[in-house]
Design a protein around this motif. Structure first.
Motif, PDB file in Angstrom:
ATOM      1  N   UNK A   1      11.441  11.809 -16.269  1.00  0.00           N
ATOM      2  CA  UNK A   1      10.709  10.718 -17.137  1.00  0.00           C
ATOM      3  C   UNK A   1      11.506  10.154 -17.952  1.00  0.00           C
ATOM      4  N   UNK A   2      11.635   8.804 -18.141  1.00  0.00           N
ATOM      5  CA  UNK A   2      12.212   8.241 -19.112  1.00  0.00           C
ATOM      6  C   UNK A   2      11.345   7.247 -20.166  1.00  0.00           C
ATOM      7  N   UNK A   3      11.629   7.684 -21.380  1.00  0.00           N
ATOM      8  CA  UNK A   3      10.911   7.081 -22.581  1.00  0.00           C
ATOM      9  C   UNK A   3      11.900   6.411 -23.489  1.00  0.00           C
TER      10      UNK A   3
ATOM     11  N   UNK B   1       0.741  -1.305  -0.193  1.00  0.00           N
ATOM     12  CA  UNK B   1      -0.123   0.182  -0.112  1.00  0.00           C
ATOM     13  C   UNK B   1       0.774   1.402  -0.036  1.00  0.00           C
ATOM     14  N   UNK B   2       2.177   1.253  -0.076  1.00  0.00           N
ATOM     15  CA  UNK B   2       2.873   2.352  -0.390  1.00  0.00           C
ATOM     16  C   UNK B   2       2.911   2.952  -1.563  1.00  0.00           C
ATOM     17  N   UNK B   3       3.156   4.091  -1.912  1.00  0.00           N
ATOM     18  CA  UNK B   3       3.024   4.656  -3.354  1.00  0.00           C
ATOM     19  C   UNK B   3       4.080   3.992  -4.022  1.00  0.00           C
ATOM     20  N   UNK B   4       4.171   3.682  -5.324  1.00  0.00           N
ATOM     21  CA  UNK B   4       5.298   3.084  -5.929  1.00  0.00           C
ATOM     22  C   UNK B   4       6.366   3.740  -6.190  1.00  0.00           C
ATOM     23  N   UNK B   5       7.700   3.234  -6.019  1.00  0.00           N
ATOM     24  CA  UNK B   5       8.863   4.105  -6.177  1.00  0.00           C
ATOM     25  C   UNK B   5       9.030   4.619  -7.805  1.00  0.00           C
ATOM     26  N   UNK B   6       8.352   3.781  -8.866  1.00  0.00           N
ATOM     27  CA  UNK B   6       8.216   4.004 -10.035  1.00  0.00           C
ATOM     28  C   UNK B   6       7.186   3.210 -10.731  1.00  0.00           C
ATOM     29  N   UNK B   7       6.517   4.036 -11.686  1.00  0.00           N
ATOM     30  CA  UNK B   7       5.516   3.163 -12.503  1.00  0.00           C
ATOM     31  C   UNK B   7       5.903   3.102 -13.807  1.00  0.00           C
TER      32      UNK B   7
ATOM     33  N   UNK C   1       7.846   2.544 -24.310  1.00  0.00           N
ATOM     34  CA  UNK C   1       7.748   2.302 -22.656  1.00  0.00           C
ATOM     35  C   UNK C   1       8.207   3.600 -22.126  1.00  0.00           C
ATOM     36  N   UNK C   2       7.452   3.955 -20.999  1.00  0.00           N
ATOM     37  CA  UNK C   2       7.818   5.056 -20.118  1.00  0.00           C
ATOM     38  C   UNK C   2       7.948   4.540 -18.755  1.00  0.00           C
TER      39      UNK C   2
END
Length: 182
Positions: A159-161, A130-136, A149-150
């Motif tokens: 942001x990485x794309x 239930x913690x915020x994701x470190x990245x999505x 992919x992002x």
């Protein structure tokens, strides 16, 4: 050349992303033969996320080479690589707004920009505890078999794309993903 001094000069977030992308590319090549896609669709999140405010992504230059030609839609006949600038512009716009750590905000903005929702995947906004994701991560599988992919999030930095090869079973992202049912 010693590897340790070189790695010490690379920011930890960048090194983590480089390793993650390398693993994804390596694993994408290891999915041969079987018909089962290693991507597992997870349950949809229980909370509701408001769609982003009216998103009107900026136009991008057409790959046709015609000077001054612009479009507000992806180039369906183009490759994933040709559509990367458009994808990148949408991701940057969402990342600059209030929904910058909400997967739905990216999916909705990409749909508004003309990308095919049926070809998309997105990871969870929260961890299993239930913690915020470190990245999505989110993706759009392109007809050429490649994936836009992002990756965004507090541990990602900017942001990485990128464009990565699609998985043999038809998806783009390894691991559990959200059901896009909105």
């Amino acid at each position: 050349m010693r590897l340790r001094p070189v790695l010490a000069s690379v920011p930890r977030r960048a090194l983590t992303l480089i390793v993650a992308l390398g693993v994804a590319v390596t694993l994408a090549g290891c999915t041969g033969g079987g018909s089962a896609d290693p991507v597992v669709a997870g349950p949809a999140t229980t909370g509701t996320v408001a769609p982003p405010a009216s998103v009107s992504p900026p136009p991008v230059v057409e790959p046709s080479g015609t000077p001054g030609a612009t479009s507000t839609q992806p180039h369906a006949a183009g490759t994933a690589q040709q559509n990367l600038p458009r994808f990148r512009a949408v991701v940057a716009q969402v990342a600059a707004g209030a929904g910058k750590v909400e997967g739905r905000a990216y999916i909705d903005a990409l749909v508004t920009a003309g990308f095919d929702k049926k070809a998309m995947q997105v990871t969870q906004d929260q961890s299993t505890v239930g913690h915020p994701a470190e990245s999505i991560e989110f993706s759009v599988r392109w007809p050429d078999g490649q994936c836009l992919v992002g990756q965004v999030g507090p541990d990602t930095g900017a942001p990485v794309t990128t464009v990565l090869p699609g998985l043999a079973g038809g998806g783009c992202l390894l691991g559990a993903t959200r059901v896009i049912d909105w």
